[in-house]
Every structure is written in structure tokens, then in C-alpha cells.
Design an enzyme around this catalytic site. Sequence first.
Site, mmCIF file in Angstrom:
data_model
loop_
_atom_site.group_PDB
_atom_site.id
_atom_site.type_symbol
_atom_site.label_atom_id
_atom_site.label_comp_id
_atom_site.label_asym_id
_atom_site.label_seq_id
_atom_site.Cartn_x
_atom_site.Cartn_y
_atom_site.Cartn_z
ATOM 1 N N VAL A 11 0.832 -1.206 0.000
ATOM 2 C CA VAL A 11 0.000 0.000 0.000
ATOM 3 C C VAL A 11 0.871 1.262 0.000
ATOM 4 O O VAL A 11 0.653 2.184 -0.789
ATOM 5 C CB VAL A 11 -0.939 -0.006 1.226
ATOM 6 C CG1 VAL A 11 -1.653 1.327 1.367
ATOM 7 C CG2 VAL A 11 -1.947 -1.136 1.104
ATOM 8 N N ASP A 30 10.915 3.754 5.454
ATOM 9 C CA ASP A 30 10.660 2.439 6.034
ATOM 10 C C ASP A 30 11.883 2.112 6.892
ATOM 11 O O ASP A 30 13.015 2.439 6.505
ATOM 12 C CB ASP A 30 10.494 1.400 4.920
ATOM 13 C CG ASP A 30 9.792 0.159 5.406
ATOM 14 O OD1 ASP A 30 8.649 -0.096 4.963
ATOM 15 O OD2 ASP A 30 10.376 -0.569 6.243
ATOM 16 N N PHE A 251 -17.049 -10.765 -8.477
ATOM 17 C CA PHE A 251 -16.997 -11.439 -7.177
ATOM 18 C C PHE A 251 -18.141 -12.419 -6.955
ATOM 19 O O PHE A 251 -18.597 -12.633 -5.839
ATOM 20 C CB PHE A 251 -16.877 -10.418 -6.028
ATOM 21 C CG PHE A 251 -15.466 -9.906 -5.904
ATOM 22 C CD1 PHE A 251 -14.958 -9.032 -6.845
ATOM 23 C CD2 PHE A 251 -14.633 -10.343 -4.899
ATOM 24 C CE1 PHE A 251 -13.644 -8.592 -6.787
ATOM 25 C CE2 PHE A 251 -13.320 -9.914 -4.822
ATOM 26 C CZ PHE A 251 -12.826 -9.036 -5.767
ATOM 27 N N GLY A 259 -8.916 -15.829 -0.621
ATOM 28 C CA GLY A 259 -7.678 -15.907 0.145
ATOM 29 C C GLY A 259 -7.003 -14.551 0.106
ATOM 30 O O GLY A 259 -7.654 -13.534 -0.114
ATOM 31 N N CYS A 262 -5.886 -9.624 2.609
ATOM 32 C CA CYS A 262 -6.882 -8.648 3.076
ATOM 33 C C CYS A 262 -8.272 -9.203 3.347
ATOM 34 O O CYS A 262 -8.827 -8.995 4.423
ATOM 35 C CB CYS A 262 -6.963 -7.496 2.082
ATOM 36 S SG CYS A 262 -5.445 -6.547 2.040
#
Length: 442
Positions: A11, A30, A251, A259, A262
Site C-alpha cells: 500500500v 521504512d 466477485f 484468500g 486482506c
Amino acid sequence: MNVGVIGVGHVGLVTAGALAELGHRVMAVDLNRDKIELLRSGKIPFYEPDLDDLIAVQARTDRLFFDSDPRKAAQDAEVLFICVGRPTTATGDASLTAVEAVGRDVAHRAGAGVVIAEKSTVPPGTADRLRLTIAREEPGLAFTVVANPEFLREGNAVRDTLRPDRIVVGSDDARGFEVMRRLYKPLVDLGIPLIETDVRTAELSKLASNAFLAAKISFANSLARLAELTGADVVKIAEVMGADTRIGTSFLNAGLGFGGYCLPKDTQTLERIAQRAGYDFQLLRSVILVNEEAITAVASKVEEAIWNLEGKRISLLGLAFKAGTEDVRGAPALVLARRFIEEGASVIGHDPMAAAASRSMVPHLETSDDPYEAVTGAHCVVVCTDWPEYRRLDLDRLRERMAYPIVVDGRNVLDPDRAERAGLTYLPIGRPARHGEANQGD
Ligand code: UDX
């Protein structure tokens, strides 16, 4: 605008690249120095289509910078994005340790007027907690916390971020909206809706969206069970339902279930949030149970078709949790692999991208780079991921290499007529089986 991004996972990195693309100056940080070094050298730490181009262009145009020092992100940032991971605890609750740690840290480094934006998917109330934490750490700092959830899909992340269906901004004050409107102006000018809500609504709306997608899939999987019992075809039912614009086509694919990192996590988190708030979200409990059942249903088909697993060889086509990614987190294929290995079968898998990751997750799992080699000597082939190349497999060649001609199609990707003509016993999900094996020699 000057933007800071904390955490360059899937993300964070896509967000950083996309915001730079929109014309902002982005400092992405990071704590993982190796990751930062890799990014500085122009490489991406994971597979995501088009992301390397986005990052490379941006790095050249001097609008995107990487650093391992969190101070760099907070310095001069008008908006500071929190994109750190949000795993679940053993009880299924959201673990917000990393989010709190970032809040405590930035409290001392951010400038006056900073907008702190939650990108990580978090339970409602997290922004309130963050606000309190920052105020305690740095009394006197003027700041706003907003929720700005993202809806990107792995494998489609760059497009999803640069051309989202909607942008959601949750803020409890006018400044939050004003700053975020300026940030996203280039997208709003393209006609992309920006939905403004209070913070808790924005936080909950992300979890709600993912849980609803999960519910659609579980609905399709429940229908698949019923279709098998009544002789109907769930693929056609989904086509009929999907043609209704109120329902939509996406969907509704039955198979091994949802799976990934998220959908399973967010569905479980939302169910736990409801439970803790005193509401029994029965529907979500069923969504989760039906998803577990989807894997069991496929395993049962295999066991029913080849009898004892001890000493048998099973080939899994597709190991990633979905096509277009190398990610095996929450991959149904690996659940099956472990189960079959435990029952005494030897299991070999093929995946265009996820073979190495799968081997490191499942002891004794063999892999092959070639699907025909992977099925050689197999008593049963199970299609676990909807990679487009599986649709183009030469089924005669496949059948010739197998020990028994049995294919369980866990994603309904193969053409039933072709499978039957190739002499396969073809067992799809929620649609009639084909018994080409029985017809051989007719
Ligand atoms: C998801 C959401 O789509 C995205 O909006 C959010 O930001 C992150 O979570 P992702 O995890 O990349 O994205 O996967 P997604 O494309 O949603 O697929 C999730 C799982 O559902 C996969 O295992 C997929 O195979 C399965 N699936 C999807 C089905 O079983 N049937 C379907 O009809 C669709």
C-alpha cells in the site's frame, strides 16, 4: 504538496508512487534499510505490474525519495500517511501496535498543522486513539488525523490507485477535508468521486467494502453447493444474477473461496469489532464458515475421486492466492497442499510466479516450472488459481501424462466440453461433472 509516507509495503509504495505521479513531492520511509536500498537502486521488493515503471519515472523526476529515517518523512510534510502493516492477533482482533508506534514517533517530528492520514485498514476509533496519543506525546502540536482508506487490489494496484472508483476522506474538522481535497485535486478533476465522511465512518467503510466482497464470494460458494445437489450450474446462475446491474458480475465466482492478505483478515476483523461492540454480525460469521467449507468441498472431491490419499500423487495447478500475483498469503492452494501431504499424498505444484514462496511455506511440497511436468504421474490434478494460461492448456497432452485422468477444477477455469473430449473425469465447482474417462473407447 510535500507528502510523507511511512511504511513502504504494497500500500505504502503504490501510494507514494501514485502521489508523486500526481505532482506531489513524496518522501517514503521504512525502517527496513535493505528495502530502502533496493528501492533507491530502482528495484521493487515485490511483484506488482507497472509499479517499477511508476517508481523509476518518479525517482528520475525528483519527486519521490526513499529513506530509512522516519524524521525525513515528517519534516516539512503537509500530509503524513501511515501505511504500516496491521496484522491480526491470535484472537482475530486488529493489532495496532505498529500504528501506535508511528503515531508516537511522528508526534515529536511533525510540523504544526500536519494532516496525519491513516491508509492502513484500521477499526473505527483508531483515529481517536491516534489523536489522543499524539496529543499526549506532544502537547501543543496542532494537527489533524484523517482516515483515507485505499481499495487497491494486488496485481492491479497502480491502476486502482491512479484511477480509483472513489476516494474516501474521513475527517472530523474542516482543515482535514481542505488539505485532502487539494492533495487529490488532479483525480477529482478527472471526475473521480471524493466521498467525505466523519473519521469513524471512513474507517468502517473500508472494512465493510472488503467484507461485502467476501460475502458475495461466499454467497456464490453456498449456491455452488446447492447447484451440485440440484443439478444446476453455478457459473450460469452467476451470469444470470450478474446481468442485473443492481447485483453486478464481479466477485460471484464460486471455487476455493477468498484468500490473500486482506479479505480473510478484514472479514474476521469486522466480525470481531461487531462482537466487541455487542452486535452479533451473524452474516459475517457465515461468510467465514462458508469460505472454510469451500476448501473442504474441494478436498472432499479429490478424496471421493481417488479414494485413499496415502501413496497417491496430487498436482496443484496454481499456488498464489489469485492470478497475477506471487503472493501466497492465505492461499487456499497451500491449505490443500498441507492437508494432502498430511494424509500421505505426495504433492507437486505449478505456479507461474509463486513456486518458490510456496515451497518455503509448505514442507515437502515439490514444484515444477512446467505445468505438463507437474501433472506427470498425478492421480489427480487440482486447479487452484485462475491463471489465464491454464485455460489454454492442451488437455490431451495433460491427460496423457497423468496416472489417473481426474481433474478437480477449483476455480472453474477449464472448458468442460474440452475436458470431456480429452477423456478426463472433470469435476468443477457447482456445475455438472463430466465423465470423459467413462466415454473413452466408445
Ligand atoms: C482485496 C480487495 O479487492 C481490495 O479492494 C482491497 O484493497 C484489498 O483486498 P486482493 O487481496 O488483492 O484485494 O484480492 P481480490 O482480487 O479481492 O481477491 C481476493 C480473493 O477472492 C482471491 O483469493 C480470489 O481468488 C477470490 N475471489 C475473487 C473468488 O474466489 N471469487 C471471485 O469472484 C473473486
